[in-house]
Design an enzyme around this catalytic site. Structure first.
Site, PDB file in Angstrom:
ATOM      1  N   ASN A  62       0.835  -1.209   0.000  1.00  0.00           N
ATOM      2  CA  ASN A  62       0.000   0.000   0.000  1.00  0.00           C
ATOM      3  C   ASN A  62       0.861   1.246   0.000  1.00  0.00           C
ATOM      4  O   ASN A  62       1.900   1.311   0.669  1.00  0.00           O
ATOM      5  CB  ASN A  62      -1.021  -0.006   1.152  1.00  0.00           C
ATOM      6  N   GLU A  64       0.422   5.227   0.587  1.00  0.00           N
ATOM      7  CA  GLU A  64      -0.519   6.250   1.054  1.00  0.00           C
ATOM      8  C   GLU A  64      -0.102   7.645   0.613  1.00  0.00           C
ATOM      9  O   GLU A  64       0.983   7.849   0.054  1.00  0.00           O
ATOM     10  CB  GLU A  64      -0.663   6.149   2.579  1.00  0.00           C
ATOM     11  N   CYS A  73      -4.176   0.757  -2.517  1.00  0.00           N
ATOM     12  CA  CYS A  73      -4.003  -0.498  -1.784  1.00  0.00           C
ATOM     13  C   CYS A  73      -2.931  -1.375  -2.435  1.00  0.00           C
ATOM     14  O   CYS A  73      -2.685  -1.291  -3.648  1.00  0.00           O
ATOM     15  CB  CYS A  73      -5.299  -1.302  -1.801  1.00  0.00           C
ATOM     16  N   GLU A  75      -3.008  -4.516  -3.203  1.00  0.00           N
ATOM     17  CA  GLU A  75      -3.504  -5.418  -4.247  1.00  0.00           C
ATOM     18  C   GLU A  75      -3.514  -4.726  -5.604  1.00  0.00           C
ATOM     19  O   GLU A  75      -3.115  -5.291  -6.622  1.00  0.00           O
ATOM     20  CB  GLU A  75      -4.940  -5.876  -3.931  1.00  0.00           C
ATOM     21  N   CYS A 112     -10.382  -4.870  -0.171  1.00  0.00           N
ATOM     22  CA  CYS A 112     -11.476  -3.889  -0.089  1.00  0.00           C
ATOM     23  C   CYS A 112     -12.323  -3.968  -1.360  1.00  0.00           C
ATOM     24  O   CYS A 112     -11.954  -4.636  -2.337  1.00  0.00           O
ATOM     25  CB  CYS A 112     -10.906  -2.483   0.087  1.00  0.00           C
ATOM     26  N   CYS A 115     -10.591  -3.056  -4.671  1.00  0.00           N
ATOM     27  CA  CYS A 115      -9.641  -4.090  -5.110  1.00  0.00           C
ATOM     28  C   CYS A 115     -10.378  -5.312  -5.638  1.00  0.00           C
ATOM     29  O   CYS A 115      -9.942  -5.939  -6.603  1.00  0.00           O
ATOM     30  CB  CYS A 115      -8.704  -4.473  -3.967  1.00  0.00           C
TER      31      CYS A 115
HETATM   32  N1  THU Z   1      -5.300  -1.531   2.424  1.00  0.00           N
HETATM   33  C1  THU Z   1      -4.735  -2.334   1.481  1.00  0.00           C
HETATM   34  O1  THU Z   1      -3.633  -2.056   0.968  1.00  0.00           O
HETATM   35  N2  THU Z   1      -5.415  -3.443   1.117  1.00  0.00           N
HETATM   36  C2  THU Z   1      -6.579  -3.866   1.672  1.00  0.00           C
HETATM   37  O2  THU Z   1      -7.096  -4.901   1.289  1.00  0.00           O
HETATM   38  C3  THU Z   1      -7.195  -3.092   2.730  1.00  0.00           C
HETATM   39  C4  THU Z   1      -6.579  -1.782   3.043  1.00  0.00           C
HETATM   40  C5  THU Z   1      -4.553  -0.342   2.852  1.00  0.00           C
HETATM   41  C6  THU Z   1      -5.141   0.983   2.454  1.00  0.00           C
HETATM   42  C7  THU Z   1      -4.549   1.900   3.497  1.00  0.00           C
HETATM   43  O3  THU Z   1      -3.239   2.273   3.078  1.00  0.00           O
HETATM   44  C8  THU Z   1      -4.417   1.018   4.728  1.00  0.00           C
HETATM   45  O4  THU Z   1      -4.473  -0.315   4.263  1.00  0.00           O
HETATM   46  C9  THU Z   1      -5.494   1.247   5.769  1.00  0.00           C
HETATM   47  O5  THU Z   1      -6.747   1.127   5.200  1.00  0.00           O
END
Ligand code: THU
Length: 163
Positions: A62, A64, A73, A75, A112, A115
């Site tokens: 991920n 940010e 994310c 994925e 999520c 994704c």
């Molecule tokens: N996140 C992912 O990378 N994948 C997921 O399946 C769920 C959430 C990340 C997004 C954000 O950077 C952090 O997790 C908190 O939500």
């Protein structure tokens, strides 16, 4: 009116060692991918590894952003990179895991909604289903075969066609 019932098969492994070797390796790769996560805001580090039909594994984490919705994310980072580098190679499996600096992640990380939609699009562009392997740091491990199990009644490209 009738009620339709959906049945979903979810493999649940309580012990990492029970997993087939291919999944073990892919989950380890996902764990390694958490190291490159850029998550100063959530401090939640997600890693994903994508296994391609040609045997190549693409890792993503991920990423940010201070403007929160601009982040992505793990994925989608991995899947988009895989499709841009190997546009014609099918995706066989994706493994996902996460770690936190503040607590032990004791539930499997399930993708999520956005994704899931991207996994669905990837699957719709190829013949085979995508295996989705979901784990936490100290959790049971869930495996499903195909995005339909995580995203029933998915919106897909065929809905856009004028008949
Ligand atoms: N996140 C992912 O990378 N994948 C997921 O399946 C769920 C959430 C990340 C997004 C954000 O950077 C952090 O997790 C908190 O939500």
């Amino acid at each position: 009116m009738k009620v339709k019932k959906l049945e979903i098969n979810i493999e649940e492994y309580t012990d990492f060692e029970e997993l087939p070797d291919e999944y073990k390796k892919l989950l380890k790769d996902a764990g390694e991918a958490t190291e490159s996560s850029y998550a100063p805001y959530s401090e939640f580090h997600v890693g994903a590894s994508v296994l391609l039909e040609n045997g190549v594994v693409i890792k993503g984490s991920n990423q940010e952003n201070s403007a929160y919705p601009s982040g992505l994310c793990a994925e989608r980072v991995a899947l988009f990179y895989a499709k841009s580098k190997y546009p014609d190679v099918a995706v066989k499996a994706i493994a996902i895991t996460a770690k936190s600096e503040h607590f032990v992640v004791n539930k499997p990380i399930t993708p999520c909604g956005s994704c899931r939609q991207v996994i669905a699009e990837t699957e719709s562009r190829q013949d085979g289903k995508i295996k989705i392997i979901m784990a936490g740091q100290k959790s049971n491990i869930l495996v499903v075969e195909g995005i339909e199990s995580l995203l029933p009644l998915v919106f897909q490209e065929d809905s856009l066609k004028k008949k």
